[in-house]
Motif scaffolding. Sequence first.
Motif, PDB file in Angstrom:
ATOM      1  N   PHE A   5       0.873  -1.179   0.000  1.00  0.00           N
ATOM      2  CA  PHE A   5       0.000   0.000   0.000  1.00  0.00           C
ATOM      3  C   PHE A   5       0.904   1.221   0.000  1.00  0.00           C
ATOM      4  O   PHE A   5       1.960   1.220   0.650  1.00  0.00           O
ATOM      5  CB  PHE A   5      -0.873   0.084   1.251  1.00  0.00           C
ATOM      6  CG  PHE A   5      -1.909  -0.993   1.416  1.00  0.00           C
ATOM      7  CD1 PHE A   5      -2.267  -1.829   0.372  1.00  0.00           C
ATOM      8  CD2 PHE A   5      -2.541  -1.156   2.645  1.00  0.00           C
ATOM      9  CE1 PHE A   5      -3.221  -2.812   0.535  1.00  0.00           C
ATOM     10  CE2 PHE A   5      -3.502  -2.127   2.827  1.00  0.00           C
ATOM     11  CZ  PHE A   5      -3.843  -2.974   1.770  1.00  0.00           C
ATOM     12  N   LEU A 102      -3.410  -0.269  -3.343  1.00  0.00           N
ATOM     13  CA  LEU A 102      -4.238   0.920  -3.141  1.00  0.00           C
ATOM     14  C   LEU A 102      -3.401   2.028  -2.537  1.00  0.00           C
ATOM     15  O   LEU A 102      -2.265   1.814  -2.101  1.00  0.00           O
ATOM     16  CB  LEU A 102      -5.451   0.605  -2.257  1.00  0.00           C
ATOM     17  CG  LEU A 102      -5.241   0.048  -0.843  1.00  0.00           C
ATOM     18  CD1 LEU A 102      -4.888   1.138   0.166  1.00  0.00           C
ATOM     19  CD2 LEU A 102      -6.511  -0.655  -0.354  1.00  0.00           C
ATOM     20  N   ARG A 131      -6.707   4.744  -9.254  1.00  0.00           N
ATOM     21  CA  ARG A 131      -6.436   3.619  -8.357  1.00  0.00           C
ATOM     22  C   ARG A 131      -7.384   3.657  -7.164  1.00  0.00           C
ATOM     23  O   ARG A 131      -7.876   4.715  -6.798  1.00  0.00           O
ATOM     24  CB  ARG A 131      -4.997   3.702  -7.839  1.00  0.00           C
ATOM     25  CG  ARG A 131      -3.945   3.523  -8.899  1.00  0.00           C
ATOM     26  CD  ARG A 131      -3.369   2.145  -8.838  1.00  0.00           C
ATOM     27  NE  ARG A 131      -2.457   1.876  -9.941  1.00  0.00           N
ATOM     28  CZ  ARG A 131      -1.603   0.873  -9.948  1.00  0.00           C
ATOM     29  NH1 ARG A 131      -1.532   0.051  -8.918  1.00  0.00           N
ATOM     30  NH2 ARG A 131      -0.818   0.662 -10.993  1.00  0.00           N
ATOM     31  N   PRO A 132      -7.619   2.513  -6.523  1.00  0.00           N
ATOM     32  CA  PRO A 132      -8.403   2.523  -5.287  1.00  0.00           C
ATOM     33  C   PRO A 132      -7.756   3.440  -4.254  1.00  0.00           C
ATOM     34  O   PRO A 132      -6.530   3.481  -4.132  1.00  0.00           O
ATOM     35  CB  PRO A 132      -8.381   1.057  -4.844  1.00  0.00           C
ATOM     36  CG  PRO A 132      -8.164   0.283  -6.102  1.00  0.00           C
ATOM     37  CD  PRO A 132      -7.256   1.144  -6.938  1.00  0.00           C
ATOM     38  N   LEU A 133      -8.591   4.170  -3.534  1.00  0.00           N
ATOM     39  CA  LEU A 133      -8.097   5.144  -2.553  1.00  0.00           C
ATOM     40  C   LEU A 133      -8.856   4.949  -1.251  1.00  0.00           C
ATOM     41  O   LEU A 133     -10.085   5.054  -1.211  1.00  0.00           O
ATOM     42  CB  LEU A 133      -8.285   6.564  -3.081  1.00  0.00           C
ATOM     43  CG  LEU A 133      -7.868   7.710  -2.162  1.00  0.00           C
ATOM     44  CD1 LEU A 133      -6.366   7.658  -1.873  1.00  0.00           C
ATOM     45  CD2 LEU A 133      -8.230   9.057  -2.783  1.00  0.00           C
ATOM     46  N   LEU A 134      -8.128   4.661  -0.172  1.00  0.00           N
ATOM     47  CA  LEU A 134      -8.702   4.491   1.157  1.00  0.00           C
ATOM     48  C   LEU A 134      -8.610   5.810   1.908  1.00  0.00           C
ATOM     49  O   LEU A 134      -7.524   6.379   2.041  1.00  0.00           O
ATOM     50  CB  LEU A 134      -7.948   3.395   1.921  1.00  0.00           C
ATOM     51  CG  LEU A 134      -8.352   3.189   3.382  1.00  0.00           C
ATOM     52  CD1 LEU A 134      -9.759   2.600   3.480  1.00  0.00           C
ATOM     53  CD2 LEU A 134      -7.339   2.291   4.091  1.00  0.00           C
ATOM     54  N   ALA A 164      -9.020  -1.914  -9.405  1.00  0.00           N
ATOM     55  CA  ALA A 164     -10.104  -2.184  -8.457  1.00  0.00           C
ATOM     56  C   ALA A 164     -10.319  -3.684  -8.298  1.00  0.00           C
ATOM     57  O   ALA A 164     -10.452  -4.199  -7.178  1.00  0.00           O
ATOM     58  CB  ALA A 164     -11.384  -1.501  -8.913  1.00  0.00           C
ATOM     59  N   LEU A 167      -8.212  -5.931  -5.971  1.00  0.00           N
ATOM     60  CA  LEU A 167      -8.428  -5.934  -4.524  1.00  0.00           C
ATOM     61  C   LEU A 167      -9.216  -7.153  -4.052  1.00  0.00           C
ATOM     62  O   LEU A 167      -9.391  -7.331  -2.846  1.00  0.00           O
ATOM     63  CB  LEU A 167      -9.184  -4.668  -4.101  1.00  0.00           C
ATOM     64  CG  LEU A 167      -8.440  -3.334  -4.214  1.00  0.00           C
ATOM     65  CD1 LEU A 167      -9.301  -2.225  -3.638  1.00  0.00           C
ATOM     66  CD2 LEU A 167      -7.097  -3.392  -3.498  1.00  0.00           C
ATOM     67  N   LEU A 270     -13.540   3.408   1.163  1.00  0.00           N
ATOM     68  CA  LEU A 270     -12.686   2.939   0.084  1.00  0.00           C
ATOM     69  C   LEU A 270     -13.323   3.343  -1.240  1.00  0.00           C
ATOM     70  O   LEU A 270     -14.414   2.882  -1.574  1.00  0.00           O
ATOM     71  CB  LEU A 270     -12.513   1.418   0.152  1.00  0.00           C
ATOM     72  CG  LEU A 270     -11.661   0.764  -0.943  1.00  0.00           C
ATOM     73  CD1 LEU A 270     -10.238   1.322  -0.943  1.00  0.00           C
ATOM     74  CD2 LEU A 270     -11.639  -0.756  -0.765  1.00  0.00           C
ATOM     75  N   LEU A 272     -13.483   3.199  -5.155  1.00  0.00           N
ATOM     76  CA  LEU A 272     -13.063   2.317  -6.244  1.00  0.00           C
ATOM     77  C   LEU A 272     -13.305   2.999  -7.580  1.00  0.00           C
ATOM     78  O   LEU A 272     -14.411   3.466  -7.850  1.00  0.00           O
ATOM     79  CB  LEU A 272     -13.846   0.999  -6.212  1.00  0.00           C
ATOM     80  CG  LEU A 272     -13.630   0.098  -5.004  1.00  0.00           C
ATOM     81  CD1 LEU A 272     -14.411  -1.196  -5.181  1.00  0.00           C
ATOM     82  CD2 LEU A 272     -12.149  -0.194  -4.789  1.00  0.00           C
TER      83      LEU A 272
END
Length: 287
Positions: A5, A102, A131-134, A164, A167, A270, A272
């Motif tokens: 990550f 992510l 990109r996935p972002l938390l 996505a 994940l 999160l 996506l």
Amino acid sequence: MNPSFVVLVNLSAAAEQAARYAAVLGAPLHVHLELVNVYQAPLLSSELAFVPMPYFPQMQTEAAEALQELAHRLPASAEATMLTAAMPDAVQEAIARYHPLLLAMSLSPEHDVLDYLLHNHVLPVLRATHRPLLLVPETSLPTGLPRRVLVAVDGEYFALNAPALALAPLLASWGAAFSVVHVRPTSSGPERSGDYEQLGGPLRKLLPTAEPLALHDDAGNNSAAGVLAALAETQADLLILLARPRSFLGRLFHGSVTAQVLRGCPVPVLLLPAEAPDQPDYLPRMS
């Protein structure tokens, strides 16, 4: 090689909290954390007007040392890196270096600060990466893996991109219960048979369990409030939202559902990346 990550951090307690939560989420897959601080030379202000220029390198060195100390405090394998490029360029560089599953960062509960972070950090990250972002709210205090995860979809068909979908093993490793809800205004009228089945179809490749798609009507025509109500009803401790570059990024400060949810969400979110699918049998917006 373990997956990684990228956590965008500064020297705040909120950033450390976000990094710790990222470590928890990645623990089942032994994820390695890359702590990235995007350092920019301070602009002259009333507080810095009398700071001699030679002190700026010293400030950068002290910040780098503090980041290394943060990496050592985390309950996971972690390294810290300081980049000096503009945010989109720095994020792209970090992705090219580490190929993360992510990206993660913290969010402030204060609206003015949140707007600043969304505009100057979240927006460039999504634009630059898809990109996935938390996002970990400063006020949330997650201490363990999520037990219940709520996935909220809107009235548009979508396709998840490759980052996505990558994940899926991570989500399965949590052992959480997943619920999928579609929040719509009641004025949108009846749906055709099979619409919700088709709407939830792309999620089958992502989620570890095939949950039925639940419908949440929102009499107040406020989809953000509907998402937060569904979150409370399901007692979820993590929310997954879809972020379309064209709609979400273009309307971030003009009443977008995603921005409103982020302002009121008490749990980590999160985001996506989602795109309109190319298949001709998918319909455009339903409501």
